[in-house]
Motif scaffolding. Structure first.
Motif, short mmCIF file in Angstrom:
data_model
loop_
_atom_site.label_atom_id
_atom_site.label_comp_id
_atom_site.label_asym_id
_atom_site.label_seq_id
_atom_site.Cartn_x
_atom_site.Cartn_y
_atom_site.Cartn_z
N ARG A 153 0.87 -1.18 0.00
CA ARG A 153 0.00 0.00 0.00
C ARG A 153 0.90 1.23 0.00
O ARG A 153 1.83 1.32 0.81
N PHE B 28 1.20 5.62 -0.18
CA PHE B 28 0.48 6.84 0.23
C PHE B 28 1.29 8.07 -0.16
O PHE B 28 2.51 8.01 -0.27
N SER C 101 4.52 0.85 1.84
CA SER C 101 4.44 -0.14 2.93
C SER C 101 4.13 -1.51 2.33
O SER C 101 3.30 -1.62 1.43
N LEU D 35 -1.54 -5.35 6.39
CA LEU D 35 -1.34 -4.07 5.69
C LEU D 35 -2.40 -3.05 6.10
O LEU D 35 -2.12 -1.86 6.22
N VAL D 36 -3.62 -3.55 6.33
CA VAL D 36 -4.70 -2.64 6.76
C VAL D 36 -4.41 -2.14 8.18
O VAL D 36 -4.56 -0.95 8.49
N LYS E 49 -1.75 0.44 8.05
CA LYS E 49 -2.27 1.72 7.54
C LYS E 49 -2.85 2.54 8.70
O LYS E 49 -2.57 3.73 8.84
N LYS E 50 -3.64 1.86 9.56
CA LYS E 50 -4.25 2.57 10.70
C LYS E 50 -3.16 3.11 11.63
O LYS E 50 -3.22 4.26 12.09
N GLN F 120 -1.38 6.06 10.01
CA GLN F 120 -2.22 7.25 10.00
C GLN F 120 -2.23 7.91 11.39
O GLN F 120 -2.05 9.12 11.53
N GLU G 248 -4.16 7.56 -0.19
CA GLU G 248 -3.65 6.25 -0.61
C GLU G 248 -3.53 6.26 -2.14
O GLU G 248 -4.52 6.45 -2.83
N VAL H 238 -2.97 0.33 -4.08
CA VAL H 238 -3.13 -0.87 -3.24
C VAL H 238 -2.83 -2.07 -4.14
O VAL H 238 -3.49 -2.25 -5.17
#
Ligand code: GLV
Ligand code: MN
Ligand code: MN
Length: 410
Positions: free
Chosen positions: A213, A215, A286, A294-295, A298-299, A302, A320, A323
């Motif tokens: 992912r 960003f 990432s 990966l999710v 991301k959190k 962030q 983003e 993906v």
């Protein structure tokens, strides 16, 4: 007569291609859609036509060089990679996949071997993604994963538009992008890691690739005079971005197995020695072998950035930009790579790719597999990237066998 890879011809083609955009330390700089990219494409097209191929170019600049088969209705077997490189890239990342495909065609020609299905050697546009919006632009568009209009409208840091640069270098083709069947897709590539070299094994049968992912983060502060504004009254966007980079690095150590997180491109505005930076834009890359992790990453990324921006009174926007889910290659084709290596008496082990590749995008629309060969000290995205003529030839011999098998299976 059996088709045979010509090791020296394969090596010489790499050395000739590596002259285009050659850098002082022995690497290559051929940014996508640059003048150097055009010259490398022209050389490939000339070599492919000299080998009797018919060349087609699609609307995002992907090049397909076709060696005809005997069955006019058969879907092609495709092999290739990319010719664009990182700004300080090496001689083999990408070029190997293209030149191995060319060597397969040349070897078939030498031996007078025909195949049922045609063979397409492909050069995908902008695999590296270091100039425009994101990577694997050509293959992702072919696979229907990115709208063509978005790709053409992408801009580089100087504001130059992808579509305009494509026209400028003469590779805005007329073939529609995608929309035809591929019987099987194979991509050879240097490993870009140390495993094969450490174990003394010349070929990797690649089962899949980790997810990614990416960003783009914009940190907004306030410009100010570097000589007069007291330290406690500043809103320095670059200082915020630097703290974020440090925090993002720490996020990578919070997960197991360990992910990789990279802040690789930073733009500071106005980028003046004596103005406090008012805006800083940076990228995050990432990667992890689990989509779910990966999710979670991301959190965590962030909230780490939000915390710093809040503490420093800075504005923050995190977009983003791509993906790429975890990829599993086609089991039968991967087995075919293992079997081909075995038949040829070439050592082979299973691998999982840390890097992303065009094959990862094509795996969504066709059976796909990859063949890795060692690179010196596992180094890539570096001018010092190196590989041996023997290893390149071993991977290409495996490619030749799987291509012939797939092209006669129709
Ligand atoms: C390809 O170069 C990647 O970034 O994985
Ligand atoms: Mn590559
Ligand atoms: Mn690369």
């Amino acid at each position: 007569m059996r088709a045979q890879i010509n090791r020296d011809r394969l090596w010489d083609s790499h050395m000739e291609m590596a002259k285009i955009g050659a850098t002082p330390k022995g690497g290559v700089c051929r940014l996508s859609l640059s003048d150097e990219d055009k010259v490398s494409r022209d050389l490939f097209v000339k070599w492919a036509e000299d080998a009797g191929c018919v060349v087609r170019i699609d609307t995002v600049g992907n090049i397909f060089a076709r060696r005809a088969g005997t069955d006019p209705d058969a879907a092609p077997v495709m092999t290739g990679s990319h010719l664009d490189t990182q700004p300080l890239g090496g001689r083999f990342d990408g070029a190997y996949g293209v030149l191995a495909g060319l060597e397969v065609v040349r070897a078939l020609n030498d031996a007078g071997v025909e195949t049922d299905a045609p063979i397409d050697i492909v050069v995908w546009t902008d695999e590296e993604g270091c100039r425009f919006t994101t990577k694997t632009m050509g293959s992702a568009t072919f696979a229907g994963l990115r709208p063509e209009a978005d790709v053409l409208d992408g801009v580089d840091p100087d504001g130059k538009r992808f579509g305009d640069e494509l026209v400028r270098i003469g590779y805005a083709g007329t073939e529609p992008c995608g929309g035809f069947d591929i019987a099987a897709y194979f991509e050879t590539h240097i490993e870009q890691g140390p495993i094969l070299e450490n174990e003394g094994i010349p070929v990797g049968a690649v089962g899949g690739a980790q997810g990614q992912r990416c960003f783009e983060v914009t940190v907004t502060g306030e410009e100010g005079h570097a000589g007069t504004l007291p330290m406690d009254q500043r809103k320095d966007s670059f200082l915020g971005a630097a703290r974020m980079a440090d925090a993002l690095n720490a996020v990578a150590f919070q997960f197991e197995p360990r992910p990789v997180i990279t802040v690789g491109h930073v733009r500071v505005r106005p980028n003046s020695r004596n103005t406090i930076p008012g805006q800083t834009v940076f990228t995050i890359d990432s990667r992890h072998p689990s989509d779910a992790t990966l999710v979670e990453m991301k959190k965590a990324m962030q909230s780490a950035c939000e915390q710093i921006a809040g503490d420093m009174g800075l504005g923050l926007e995190m977009v983003e930009t791509s993906v790429s889910p975890v990829v599993t290659f086609d089991a039968a084709l991967v087995q075919g790579v293992r079997d081909a290596a075995d038949d040829l008496g070439i050592g082979c082990r299973d691998m999982f790719s840390g890097a992303g590749h065009d094959a990862c995008k094509i795996a969504g629309v066709a059976p796909a597999a990859m063949i890795f060969v060692p690179c010196k000290d596992g180094i890539s995205h570096n001018e010092l990237e190196d590989a041996t003529p023997d290893d390149l030839a071993a991977g290409t011999a495996v490619l030749l066998k799987v291509v012939i098998d797939a092209a006669n299976r129709t």
